[in-house]
Design an enzyme around this catalytic site. Structure first.
Site, short mmCIF file in Angstrom:
data_model
loop_
_atom_site.label_atom_id
_atom_site.label_comp_id
_atom_site.label_asym_id
_atom_site.label_seq_id
_atom_site.Cartn_x
_atom_site.Cartn_y
_atom_site.Cartn_z
N LYS A 154 1.82 2.61 -13.94
CA LYS A 154 2.09 1.16 -13.99
C LYS A 154 1.99 0.62 -15.42
O LYS A 154 2.60 -0.39 -15.74
CB LYS A 154 1.16 0.41 -13.04
CG LYS A 154 1.49 0.79 -11.60
CD LYS A 154 0.89 -0.10 -10.56
CE LYS A 154 1.45 0.24 -9.19
NZ LYS A 154 1.14 1.63 -8.75
C1 LIG Z 1 1.78 2.31 -7.76
C2 LIG Z 1 1.67 3.79 -7.70
C3 LIG Z 1 2.59 4.59 -6.97
C4 LIG Z 1 3.70 3.99 -6.13
O1 LIG Z 1 4.71 3.39 -6.90
P1 LIG Z 1 5.75 2.36 -6.23
O2 LIG Z 1 6.50 1.78 -7.37
O3 LIG Z 1 4.90 1.35 -5.51
O4 LIG Z 1 6.62 3.14 -5.30
C5 LIG Z 1 2.43 5.97 -7.01
N1 LIG Z 1 1.42 6.55 -7.70
C6 LIG Z 1 0.52 5.82 -8.41
C7 LIG Z 1 -0.58 6.53 -9.13
C8 LIG Z 1 0.61 4.42 -8.44
O5 LIG Z 1 -0.29 3.71 -9.15
#
Ligand SMILES: *Cc1c(COP(=O)(O)O)cnc(C)c1O
Length: 486
Positions: free
Chosen positions: A124
């Site tokens: 993120k």
């Molecule tokens: C948020 C997240 C995901 C999922 O991503 P999306 O964009 O919600 O599909 C997968 N792995 C980790 C470690 C995350 O923080």
């Protein structure tokens, strides 16, 4: 470049107009009126660019109302080896999203692309760090300020805080369930001492925190008075920032544009893989986009059957890849809009049906809502599912065979990717977190701790800055108002 709503009833807007917002006024999500295209000559020219310069080239096709010089400065401030410093031993931090081949077998190739080298050790940061700089830039131009109010059970909240810390014109009020996050996650958030970051631990569970955010957001007068905004995963700038690393991944493992690659994406809210879909629509030679889910398999079910069925709370499981524990996929509507040839009226009807009946059916069977399931393969989508036992087995397997430690979300990706390998087409699995973040399961799988990147060794011992509050909405509003001074 103009942006339109997936529900067809909101006026078109520019990039800067939608930057600070969330949903369109008609309840839809914003998408470009048409996808900008990338020529083969452009792709060739992009092969030798740094990550920041590549980010500039991709973003300027979307953020057409930000002057080039400003955009260039913003991406160069964001995508630095200093910010993405938590590369593994042997990885080159200046690559920002380094790739390495894990396994080659019978003409197939499995590659990992590290997206988790930023300040909070999860993908993120890739988008949120840019968002922090874009928000600060846009607010300064408008002489405005913004108070971000959100709830988190882990990854999103800490990524938002690390992106917004110290930014002028921005405050962050982040709710989290008191004593419910891992010690590492709490320490990451609560050890921030920046005066514009307010950590509020709520006596309750995550759903209580979310209910409080909804209650405050539904008070429109308060929301306006206090300049309240959000940074959730439907924000368009977050999605578009994620498009960049699909280009980087492709260019890193190919030497000619005749070659194709596939991506497997550990998925929850469909934000990450939605960016892959957009890169593919722009002309990036992607063969397959494979959505990997955990036990919360809403997306896998859709890509196998054409039926989209959101889950009730009792059917939403707490798993050991918790950042993928979702009951519905909030960015999924963007893909459905393209799948339905951008028919906003039908998208509106389908997502109203999600509200009233919990889902829709595009399988083409008698009584279904449409037969677009037959077109899924044209968009490159495939899927698979992984369980706790699969995660443990995959973590053990990569450690034993290659001395490589991966986190639980990435393990879901590797498990599913191995079911979709094609000879001659490299398969890139997006690594979405570092194992140190989910150490409990690493211990369960391997009987030892994950290595922590430098600077994180004693994070639990740092002084913490937080307030503990009850679920009393009026007291929460008073707390916000007292700290914004508005
Ligand atoms: C948020 C997240 C995901 C999922 O991503 P999306 O964009 O919600 O599909 C997968 N792995 C980790 C470690 C995350 O923080």
């Amino acid at each position: 470049m103009q942006y339109i709503s997936t529900r067809g009833l909101a006026p078109a807007q520019s990039f800067s107009q939608i930057l600070l917002g969330g949903l369109a006024p008609d309840g839809g999500l914003y998408l470009p009126a048409e996808y900008p295209q990338v020529s083969s000559a452009e792709l060739d020219a992009w092969r030798s660019l740094s990550y920041a310069d590549l980010a500039f080239e991709v973003l300027k096709k979307f953020a057409t109302d930000i002057p080039d010089a400003d955009l260039k400065a913003l991406v160069h401030k964001t995508y630095t080896a200093e910010v993405y410093r938590n590369a593994r031993e042997g990885e080159d931090a200046t690559r920002i999203t380094p790739v390495h081949t894990v396994e080659e077998k019978n003409g197939t190739r499995l590659v990992l692309q590290a997206l988790s080298n930023g300040p909070t050790l999860a993908f993120k940061d890739m988008a949120m760090q840019l968002l922090g700089n874009l928000f600060e830039y846009a607010l300064a131009k408008q002489h405005a300020e913004l108070n971000i109010f959100g709830a988190t059970s882990g990854d999103t909240g800490s990524a938002a805080e690390y992106a917004m810390r110290g930014k002028k014109g921005i405050r962050v009020f982040m709710l989290s369930p008191h004593n419910k996050m891992s010690a590492f996650q709490s320490a990451q958030m609560f050890s921030l001492q920046d005066p514009n970051i307010f950590n509020i631990a709520v006596d309750g569970v995550f759903d209580d925190c979310q209910d409080m955010v909804k209650a405050v957001s539904n008070d429109l007068a308060f929301k306006q008075q206090q300049k309240i905004g959000t940074v959730n995963s439907i924000n368009w700038a977050r999605v578009v920032a994620q498009v960049i690393y699909y280009f980087r991944g492709y260019l890193s493992v190919t030497s000619s544009n005749e070659e194709k690659v596939s991506f497997t994406v550990p998925s929850g809210n469909f934000g990450n893989i939605c960016a892959g879909h957009i890169a593919r629509m722009m002309g990036l030679p992607i063969d397959k986009l494979v959505a990997a889910t955990n036990e919360n398999d809403v997306l896998d079910e859709f890509f196998r059957t054409g039926v989209y069925r959101v889950r009730k709370s009792a059917e939403t499981y707490h798993t050991t890849s918790p950042s993928m524990d979702i009951s519905k996929a909030s960015n999924f509507e963007r893909f459905v809009f393209d799948l339905l040839d951008r028919d906003g009226e039908r998208v509106r009807a389908l997502f109203q049906k999600v509200e009233t009946q919990g889902g829709f059916d595009l399988s083409g069977k008698p009584g279904s809502d449409g037969d677009e399931f037959r077109k899924i393969a044209q968009f490159g989508f495939a899927s698979g599912k992984s369980t706790h036992a699969d995660r443990l087995a995959t973590i053990r397997d990569l450690q034993a065979k290659y001395g490589l430690m991966i986190d639980t979300h990435t393990a879901d990706g590797v498990k599913v990717a191995r079911e979709h390998l094609t000879p001659g087409v490299p398969m890139i699995v997006l690594e979405t977190a570092l194992p140190a973040k989910f150490n409990e399961t690493i211990r369960e799988a391997l009987g030892r701790d994950a290595a922590r990147p430098a600077g994180f060794e004693n994070i639990e011992d740092l002084p913490q800055r937080l307030v503990v509050m009850t679920t009393d909405i009026d007291k929460m509003k008073a707390y916000i108002a007292a700290h914004t001074g508005l």
